[in-house]
Scaffold this active site. Structure first.
Site, PDB file in Angstrom:
ATOM      1  N   ASP A 101       0.994  -1.078  -0.330  1.00 53.00           N
ATOM      2  CA  ASP A 101      -0.116  -0.336  -0.201  1.00 53.00           C
ATOM      3  C   ASP A 101       1.174   1.083  -0.286  1.00 53.00           C
ATOM      4  O   ASP A 101       1.554   1.499   0.767  1.00 53.00           O
ATOM      5  CB  ASP A 101      -1.206   0.121   0.848  1.00 53.00           C
ATOM      6  CG  ASP A 101      -1.693   1.068   1.502  1.00 53.00           C
ATOM      7  OD1 ASP A 101      -2.374   1.579   0.026  1.00 53.00           O
ATOM      8  OD2 ASP A 101      -2.262   1.372   2.361  1.00 53.00           O
TER       9      ASP A 101
ATOM     10  N   ASP B 118      -3.616   2.359  -5.656  1.00 48.18           N
ATOM     11  CA  ASP B 118      -2.288   2.488  -4.767  1.00 48.18           C
ATOM     12  C   ASP B 118      -1.701   1.348  -4.060  1.00 48.18           C
ATOM     13  O   ASP B 118      -1.603   1.026  -2.995  1.00 48.18           O
ATOM     14  CB  ASP B 118      -2.084   3.887  -4.012  1.00 48.18           C
ATOM     15  CG  ASP B 118      -2.930   3.571  -2.874  1.00 48.18           C
ATOM     16  OD1 ASP B 118      -3.850   3.124  -2.727  1.00 48.18           O
ATOM     17  OD2 ASP B 118      -2.807   4.236  -1.972  1.00 48.18           O
ATOM     18  N   GLU B 119      -2.906   0.103  -4.403  1.00 45.27           N
ATOM     19  CA  GLU B 119      -2.673  -1.019  -3.167  1.00 45.27           C
ATOM     20  C   GLU B 119      -3.022  -2.065  -4.312  1.00 45.27           C
ATOM     21  O   GLU B 119      -3.454  -1.754  -4.876  1.00 45.27           O
ATOM     22  CB  GLU B 119      -3.236  -1.602  -2.405  1.00 45.27           C
ATOM     23  CG  GLU B 119      -4.958  -0.873  -2.163  1.00 45.27           C
ATOM     24  CD  GLU B 119      -5.660  -0.790  -0.971  1.00 45.27           C
ATOM     25  OE1 GLU B 119      -5.469  -2.157  -0.478  1.00 45.27           O
ATOM     26  OE2 GLU B 119      -6.854   0.007  -0.753  1.00 45.27           O
TER      27      GLU B 119
HETATM   28 MG   LIG Z   1      -2.810   3.957   0.460  1.00 48.00          MG
END
Ligand SMILES: [Mg+2]
Length: 355
Positions: A8, A105-106
């Protein structure tokens, strides 16, 4: 036994902005809407300096301004953030493991038995490579399953690397707030607190009957399993080529099943058309929802009878909607069919089963 890694990015949008505006580094920074705190938008990301003022994502920009008038406010630049996201995902693919992209974003990576080294080696290497390629930091969690890996990546943010081995899952989870597991949002957490359940440890020891009375038997059982760190869900490797899909982004985020149903109608018709053109029958229907915070979830159902007709595809899709949490509005919905057999295979297999 599996080893799952969750990665993350740290304060992703804000970190990207700090990278291209180095003069902002260290100053409280809020990314959201059109960047004007006098408008209706909400905070997409606050950097760590802004979080010290109690600013967090989904908070109205006006409120963020009230808490910290000296904050720098910037508009959301999705084009730039998607570019950074693609770079990050490319680094992940260098490792040659199965990947599930969860949001901008992960992602999850299945590093079970990876020849690249110990889980710790892989976690470190991955963070290094991401830093090299994007200039950004990420936090990594490694655990026996997705649920615990996701919790782990959050424990030592930013720039963290947290490994929770099988034997330590229960003890690491126990002191955490019960809303740390997925599916427990504000509403569910408030109901748990009313029952005297605050931590995952409390939830793991809660009375089955009381949980069932409050949440129904299935949901109650599932909550308790999560609190114990139990999760068998597979990585959903995104939209493999042996599938057909349609997806649509709503103009305005929606929480209405009716609006999603409307989308399913034309999507299912489109899928019927494309299946029939190829003489395919689909066995599996998958629904994908992306929420307003970019979390993406998928749920799949394998049908008793393979089909190319829009009716059963739509029905399966609608049935799956009940398996999603409905605590946040949805920005994108996708419908996919996969697990194909051809028309001929279908007739041969039904013949074979007759004999
Ligand atoms: Mg994040």
């Amino acid at each position: 036994m599996r080893t799952i890694l969750h990665i993350d990015m740290d304060a992703f949008f804000a970190a990207i902005e700090e990278l291209r505006h180095p003069e902002l580094k260290g100053r409280p920074l809020v990314i959201g809407g059109n960047g004007d705190p006098n408008t209706r938008g909400v905070v997409s990301t606050a950097n760590y300096a802004a979080r010290e003022f109690g600013i967090h994502s989904a908070m109205p920009l006006r409120e963020a301004y009230r808490r910290c008038p000296s904050c720098v406010f910037l508009p959301v630049d999705y084009a730039e953030y998607s570019r950074a996201s693609r770079e990050m995902m490319e680094v992940l693919r260098e490792f040659g493991c199965a990947i599930e992209e969860v949001g901008i974003d992960e992602a999850f990576m299945d590093i079970t038995d990876s020849p690249l080294g110990t889980p710790e080696d892989i976690g470190r290497k991955l963070k290094e490579r991401i830093k090299e390629k994007t200039g950004l930091t990420a936090s990594v969690g490694i655990a026996p399953n997705k649920l615990v890996a996701k919790i782990a990546s959050d424990l030592e943010k930013p720039d963290g690397l947290t490994i929770i081995p099988e034997g330590r899952v229960r003890e690491r989870l126990a002191p955490l707030k019960a809303d740390r597991v997925w599916g427990v949002g504000e509403v569910t957490y408030a109901r748990l607190v009313k029952m005297g359940i605050k931590t995952l440890g409390d939830l793991a020891h809660a009375d089955d009957g009381k949980l069932a009375a409050e949440f129904g038997e299935n949901w109650g059982r599932s909550l308790k399993e999560r609190a114990c760190g139990i999760d068998d869900s597979e990585l959903v490797t995104e939209w493999e080529p042996k599938s057909l899909s349609r997806e649509t982004t709503f103009e305005r985020d929606t929480a209405k099943v009716l609006e999603i149903k409307k989308e399913f109608e034309w999507m299912a018709l489109d899928l019927e058309h494309r299946l029939k053109k190829r003489n395919f029958l689909a066995r599996t229907v998958t629904v994908k929802l992306r929420y307003n915070d970019f979390t993406t979830l998928t749920r799949a159902k394998t049908m008793e009878r393979p089909t190319a007709e829009h009716e059963p595809i739509m029905r399966a899709g609608l049935g799956l909607l009940h398996k999603f949490p409905w605590e946040r509005p949805v920005r994108l919905v996708g419908l996919r069919v996969s697990n194909f057999i051809t028309d001929e295979q279908q007739s041969t297999s039904s013949e074979a089963s007759l004999f």
